[in-house]
Design a protein around this motif. Structure first.
Motif, PDB file in Angstrom:
ATOM      1  N   MET A 186       0.840  -1.193   0.000  1.00 17.36           N
ATOM      2  CA  MET A 186       0.000   0.000   0.000  1.00 17.36           C
ATOM      3  C   MET A 186       0.879   1.250   0.000  1.00 17.36           C
ATOM      4  N   ASN A 187       0.508   2.264  -0.760  1.00 22.23           N
ATOM      5  CA  ASN A 187       1.293   3.470  -0.888  1.00 22.23           C
ATOM      6  C   ASN A 187       1.231   4.286   0.399  1.00 22.23           C
ATOM      7  N   ASN A 243      -5.828   9.187   2.484  1.00 26.45           N
ATOM      8  CA  ASN A 243      -6.713   8.308   3.240  1.00 26.45           C
ATOM      9  C   ASN A 243      -6.545   8.627   4.726  1.00 26.45           C
ATOM     10  N   PHE A 244      -7.555   8.353   5.513  1.00 24.26           N
ATOM     11  CA  PHE A 244      -7.569   8.751   6.920  1.00 24.26           C
ATOM     12  C   PHE A 244      -7.869   7.549   7.803  1.00 24.26           C
ATOM     13  N   LYS A 245      -7.093   7.413   8.867  1.00 24.48           N
ATOM     14  CA  LYS A 245      -7.320   6.348   9.842  1.00 24.48           C
ATOM     15  C   LYS A 245      -7.264   6.947  11.241  1.00 24.48           C
ATOM     16  N   LYS A 303       2.294  -0.905  10.789  1.00 23.50           N
ATOM     17  CA  LYS A 303       2.668  -2.016   9.913  1.00 23.50           C
ATOM     18  C   LYS A 303       1.602  -2.261   8.854  1.00 23.50           C
ATOM     19  N   GLU A 304       0.340  -2.087   9.235  1.00 23.85           N
ATOM     20  CA  GLU A 304      -0.777  -2.365   8.321  1.00 23.85           C
ATOM     21  C   GLU A 304      -0.908  -1.318   7.225  1.00 23.85           C
ATOM     22  N   ILE A 305      -0.871  -0.010   7.587  1.00 27.44           N
ATOM     23  CA  ILE A 305      -1.155   1.041   6.599  1.00 27.44           C
ATOM     24  C   ILE A 305       0.080   1.841   6.187  1.00 27.44           C
ATOM     25  N   ASP A 325      11.236   7.098   9.018  1.00 23.52           N
ATOM     26  CA  ASP A 325      11.011   8.313   8.239  1.00 23.52           C
ATOM     27  C   ASP A 325       9.561   8.758   8.301  1.00 23.52           C
ATOM     28  N   ILE A 326       8.785   8.227   9.256  1.00 18.38           N
ATOM     29  CA  ILE A 326       7.400   8.660   9.456  1.00 18.38           C
ATOM     30  C   ILE A 326       7.413   9.968  10.237  1.00 18.38           C
TER      31      ILE A 326
END
Length: 301
Positions: free
Chosen positions: A1-2, A37-39, A57-59, A84-85
């Motif tokens: 996923m990007n 996208n929003f979580k 890890k998921e998104i 790098d987040i």
């Protein structure tokens, strides 16, 4: 996923006294406007670190926005340390010391703009007794105040104010400290010993005016007494404090002992009474979105 398509918003629903639903709706709307996208993740106080790591890890988000106090920010910082987040913050706690250090604006829309901006710095993370500290940890009077605040029923700055007088009246200070660094070893008596990566307490008092949050060092400040003239200087951002009031040491590693157990806090979280502290700065840093004015201020120091 990007990863460039996801923003993760982490909210502490019980911190401070502000409306979190407004924050959630505003960040969600801004994410949509920017084609993200929003979580959403709301902390519960139970296994939050594991849950946030699982979501990362998921998104694989490119940015995490935190709405909460210093404790919530530090929690999420542990999850992104050395990655790098980018971390953006919306102050929604009781004192918001980290946000005060960055001179974040008061309005929510401006805070969101900064949290999603490209103006970033790589913050040092001080490891203190195995925990991450971004802002200020201390032993003594301020930790006593935080403990009393946490045990009271009134939140926000009013709660801190109401607990300040009984804390002063019943304080166990002064305390005797022994400090060991690679440069020197000494003993000092004081009412408070701070380990500061940041400059200011959440009240705005500038206790570490020459400190930088990205220079690979932290400051140890031992406040020797309750000198109200010197305290007034910190509140008014004056750069020079008397050596009779505070002793300051800049280092990247230290061991601190006290002759008896002393109240202790990290980034606004009371952690009980201890008589030994080890502190050091590692190579891994935290990428943080900050106001452009803060970046310029750091360069001037």
């Amino acid at each position: 996923m990007n990863s460039e398509n996801y923003i993760l918003l982490v909210v502490n629903p019980i911190s401070g006294d502000c409306n979190k639903s407004t924050i959630i709706a505003s960040v969600k709307e801004e994410a949509k406007n920017r084609n993200y996208n929003f979580k959403l993740y709301e902390t519960s106080g139970k296994k939050d670190k594991e849950a946030i790591n699982s979501l990362i890890k998921e998104i694989n988000p490119s940015r995490i926005v935190v709405a909460g106090g210093d404790g919530t920010i530090s929690l999420v910082a542990q999850c992104v340390l050395g990655t790098d987040i980018c971390l953006g913050i919306i102050p929604a706690g009781s004192a918001n010391g980290i946000a005060v250090n960055f001179n974040l604006p008061e309005t929510l829309l401006e805070q969101i703009e900064i949290a999603l901006s490209d103006c970033t710095i790589k913050l040092d993370a001080v490891t203190i007794n195995g925990r991450i500290c971004l802002h200020i940890a201390d032993l003594g009077l301020n930790a006593e105040l935080i403990n009393n605040y946490e045990n009271s029923g009134i939140r926000g700055k009013l709660g801190y104010f109401l607990q300040s007088i009984p804390t002063l009246l019943h304080s166990e200070s002064p305390f005797q400290f022994k400090v060991e660094t690679e440069e020197e070893t000494f003993e000092e008596t004081g009412i408070l010993l701070a380990i500061a990566n940041g400059n200011k307490f959440g009240t705005g008092a500038n206790i570490n005016p020459h400190g930088k949050m990205d220079d690979g060092k932290f400051e140890i400040l031992i406040f020797k007494n309750l000198d109200f003239i010197e305290i007034f200087k910190t509140i008014n951002d004056q750069q020079k404090m008397s050596p009779d009031f505070v002793r300051i040491i800049s280092t990247n590693k230290a061991k601190i002992n006290s002759k008896r157990k002393v109240p202790f806090q990290i980034d606004g979280e009371f952690l009980g009474k201890i008589d030994e502290v080890t502190a050091s700065i590692g190579k891994e840093k935290i990428l943080m979105a900050v106001p452009d004015s803060f970046c310029k201020l750091q360069l001037q120091k």
